[in-house]
Design an enzyme around this catalytic site. Structure first.
Site, PDB file in Angstrom:
ATOM      1  CB  THR A 159       8.691  -0.387   5.611  1.00  0.00           C
ATOM      2  OG1 THR A 159       8.850  -1.704   5.100  1.00  0.00           O
ATOM      3  CG2 THR A 159       9.556  -0.217   6.836  1.00  0.00           C
ATOM      4  CE1 TYR A 170       4.623  -4.192  -2.059  1.00  0.00           C
ATOM      5  CE2 TYR A 170       3.474  -2.258  -1.226  1.00  0.00           C
ATOM      6  CZ  TYR A 170       4.297  -3.327  -1.007  1.00  0.00           C
ATOM      7  OH  TYR A 170       4.814  -3.548   0.245  1.00  0.00           O
ATOM      8  CE  LYS A 188      15.420 -18.411   1.614  1.00  0.00           C
ATOM      9  NZ  LYS A 188      15.816 -18.613   3.026  1.00  0.00           N
TER      10      LYS A 188
END
Length: 297
Positions: free
Chosen positions: A44, A131, A165
């Protein structure tokens, strides 16, 4: 610094140069929200589009305006020579840690990636976060490779992509990695839509994009999960489902976050490095309505 909320702000541009005034404004929001750490020059933060001097200046500004908040600086580059130079610049600027992704134009082998981290950690005086971002690097870490790299000096955290999830599957994914790395290396989750699931499954830190612009809601999700209130963390995250869906629709979070910053006057338009562009027309109008509906505007 490798626990809680690590917020990653946008590096806004103006006339193809880093907009220092807007960047400082974003940093102040994070300091006031008392995030646990600030991460600059991540995806970002547009690191791949900036020159060495621009990246050096971003690191200096971040450390200068973070007050006592630890700052982690991205040092990734296409070749080892530039990674080492970026690491030197980050440390000279006063970074508390560095963040390294295995960037490459040609596909990398596991051994090449290990040697990258081996060479970099041998030169560092500050901690390093690995990362793991296959969406941008097109390199997929195996857990075994993470285990090897985590043994290197200065490695203190791993920033993994989103977890499943399903709660049990998420726990199993985190546990598999935890079994292969030392206790002093934390596991952090990225992929904002999955952050609550990752924190609930045992990740110690959220490396957050949304937290770089809206730290309060990210802080609330993080606090709930780390306080062992998993349902509250999921409830707060689910409120942001329309935002997560926008991230997915536009190839990731960058364009959406940049547009939100422009809508709220936190960055001038256009604020992305060309040829990237923020949302426009009806898409931008829809995002403005969404921000208002979510109470973020």
């Amino acid at each position: 610094m490798f626990s809680g909320l690590a917020a990653f702000p946008l590096t806004p541009l103006k006339n193809d140069e880093v907009d220092e005034h807007a960047f400082i404004g974003l940093l102040k929001r994070l300091v006031e929200a008392k995030v646990n750490a600030i991460g600059v020059l991540g995806s970002t933060g547009n690191y791949a589009y900036l020159s060495r001097e621009e990246r050096k200046r971003v690191a200096e500004i971040a450390v200068q305006h973070a007050n006592t908040t630890p700052v982690m600086v991205g040092i990734s580059a296409l070749n080892l020579r530039d990674v080492l130079v970026n690491a030197q610049d980050a440390q000279a600027a006063g970074a508390s840690a560095v963040l390294l992704a295995p960037m490459s134009y040609q596909p990398l082998t596991e051994n090449e990636v290990f040697k990258l981290y081996e060479a970099v950690t041998a030169t560092l005086s500050v901690p390093l976060c690995v990362y793991d971002n296959p969406g941008t690097t097109h390199f997929t870490f195996s857990d075994e490779l993470h285990g090897r790299i985590a043994q290197l000096p200065q490695v203190r955290s791993i920033k993994i992509p989103g977890v499943p999830k399903d709660p049990q599957a998420a726990v199993e994914r985190v546990d598999r990695l935890r079994a292969l790395i030392p206790d002093h290396v934390s596991i952090g989750v990225s992929g904002d839509a999955c952050a609550a699931h990752g924190l609930n499954a045992g990740c110690e830190v959220w490396y957050s994009v949304i937290g770089g612009l809206y730290p309060e809601i990210a802080q609330s999700i993080t606090t709930a999960a780390l306080n062992r209130e998993p349902q509250e963390a999921l409830r707060l995250s689910q409120q942001l489902t329309p935002m997560w869906e926008l991230f997915a629709r536009h190839g990731g979070s960058l364009r959406v976050v940049a547009t939100a910053a422009e809508i709220q006057g936190l960055a001038d338009s256009p604020c992305l490095p060309r040829p990237l562009s923020a949302l426009a027309g009806k898409e931008k109008e829809a995002l403005a309505v969404l921000l208002d509906n979510l109470g973020l505007a």
